[in-house]
Design a protein around this motif. Structure first.
Motif, short mmCIF file in Angstrom:
data_model
loop_
_atom_site.label_atom_id
_atom_site.label_comp_id
_atom_site.label_asym_id
_atom_site.label_seq_id
_atom_site.Cartn_x
_atom_site.Cartn_y
_atom_site.Cartn_z
N SER A 86 4.61 3.57 5.17
CA SER A 86 5.38 3.59 3.98
C SER A 86 5.24 4.76 3.12
O SER A 86 3.86 5.19 2.73
N LEU A 87 6.19 5.68 3.14
CA LEU A 87 6.03 7.09 2.70
C LEU A 87 5.71 7.23 1.35
O LEU A 87 4.67 8.02 1.12
N VAL A 88 6.13 6.32 0.68
CA VAL A 88 5.77 6.55 -0.90
C VAL A 88 4.08 6.25 -1.09
O VAL A 88 3.43 6.73 -1.78
N ALA A 89 3.58 5.29 -0.29
CA ALA A 89 2.13 5.19 -0.47
C ALA A 89 1.56 5.96 0.28
O ALA A 89 0.45 6.58 -0.20
N ASP A 90 1.83 6.58 1.32
CA ASP A 90 1.06 7.66 2.10
C ASP A 90 1.22 9.01 1.21
O ASP A 90 0.15 9.55 1.28
N PHE A 91 2.29 9.20 0.61
CA PHE A 91 2.26 10.41 -0.36
C PHE A 91 1.59 10.23 -1.37
O PHE A 91 0.90 11.28 -1.87
#
Ligand code: P6P
Length: 359
Positions: free
Chosen positions: A257-262
């Motif tokens: 999940s991009l938002v979580a990984d970022f």
């Protein structure tokens, strides 16, 4: 009590809501602010609170009626990403200063009737990134980017042309991660600030002021299931990280999940990368409403964001839903990437000198 000022001892006198913070930023950086931006931002925060309430009950939607059915309350159940999209369209649609919106959920840009040219902002967003993870209770998020309506262009002329602006023209960008807590992170070009949703008062409260990305982290984040498809230079770079070439041991963290990984990369440093693959030779992530806002935030926090060869924010978009590969993270890891992947050092310029939002 003639003129007596009651010194009430507030429960927590340091509460700063996101609206207060925006107004403080306006007073500090744009004394002639009109409050137009904070009015726009309140539309985004309202929509994300509506979405958060649904995400928190996602597991119950099956009980209360799956998407497309009528639940016990007689509500038409919607897929959460459709709900998130409609919440943002509604809340931004009643902000007369928004001229155009573009969403991952809608093929074409959306204009609003009767704006009479007063709309000065464009908002592009991914209403619920990573929504396929909801069924297994993994963090998902909303990502947004705010651009200015090009001078002399009316929304009805060519809304798509108005939206297709490089990331360097972003006035503001942010995301909300619906995780163990709900956090909104945003920048207007004056640093990066995080706000945690306090369910007790229904407000995003300042919790991470002036976030700075560590110069080096201990995590790399990539979907190594595609290892054989990554360009050779990417594989050599990741092997360098894994083999202690950066002077420390790295662990792999990949949530999908991009938002979580970022968000983790922003707070802990390290590097997130979604390289070109056979299925997505241009990269999988969307430029306008995933990579650009993430890149703006990363650069404002002292990090870097490349598409593999140049700054993401310098890409001239050709299509609203254009994809890109993304390498975003700390100075050390991105400098090493630049050497392995022969990236022009000028591409490591940060966006800290960027002109920011004129409120
Ligand atoms: P993969 C979610 O579907 C998403 O768009 C991003 O949030 C995430 O970073 C990426 O795709 C994950 O893709 O191919 O690793 O499942």
């Amino acid at each position: 009590m003639n003129g007596t000022v009651l010194n009430r001892q507030m429960e927590n006198p340091t509460i700063v809501t996101i609206q207060q913070h925006i107004l403080q930023q306006q007073r500090k950086h744009s004394p002639h602010a009109t409050g137009s931006f904070s009015w726009l931002l309140s539309g985004i925060t309202l929509a994300t609170k509506m979405t958060e309430a649904r995400v928190r009950r996602a597991g119950l939607l099956d009980v209360l009626g799956a998407a497309g059915e009528v639940n016990v309350q007689g509500e038409n159940q919607q897929k959460l990403d459709v709900y998130a999209d409609e919440a943002l369209i509604h809340c931004l649609g009643v902000r007369e200063n928004v001229a155009i919106i573009a969403s991952e959920e809608n093929e074409h840009a959306i204009t609003f009737d009767g704006r009479d040219g007063h709309g000065e902002y464009i908002v592009v967003f991914d209403p619920l990134d990573g929504s396929s993870n909801i069924d297994v209770n993994v963090s998902v998020g909303t990502i947004f980017s705010i651009l200015r309506m090009p001078k002399g262009l009316s929304p009805d002329d060519d809304p798509t042309a108005a939206v297709l602006q490089p990331g360097t023209r972003q006035l503001a960008a942010g995301y909300v991660v619906y995780g163990s807590s709900t956090i909104m992170v945003y920048t207007t070009g004056h640093g990066v600030h995080g706000f945690t949703l306090d369910p007790a008062i229904g407000a995003f409260v300042l919790s991470h002021e002036n976030i700075r990305m560590p110069e080096q982290g201990s995590y790399y984040s990539s979907n190594d299931a595609y290892w054989e498809e990554f360009p050779r230079s990417y594989r050599d770079y990741l092997t360098h990280l894994r083999s202690g070439g950066m002077g420390r041991r790295y662990a792999l963290r990949y949530i999908g999940s991009l938002v979580a990984d970022f968000h983790r990369t922003l707070l802990r440093g390290g590097v997130f990368l979604y390289p070109p693959t056979h299925k997505n030779p241009e990269g999988k992530l969307r430029l306008l409403y995933e990579a650009n806002p993430v890149a703006f935030i990363a650069e404002q926090a002292g990090g870097y964001a490349l598409d593999g060869t140049r700054r993401v924010v310098e890409i001239e978009p050709k299509d609203i839903h254009q994809r890109t590969s993304l390498v975003v993270g700390s100075e050390s890891e991105i400098s090493a990437f630049q050497k392995f992947c022969h990236v022009d050092p000028d591409s490591l310029a940060t966006g800290n000198g960027r002109s920011s939002l004129e409120f």
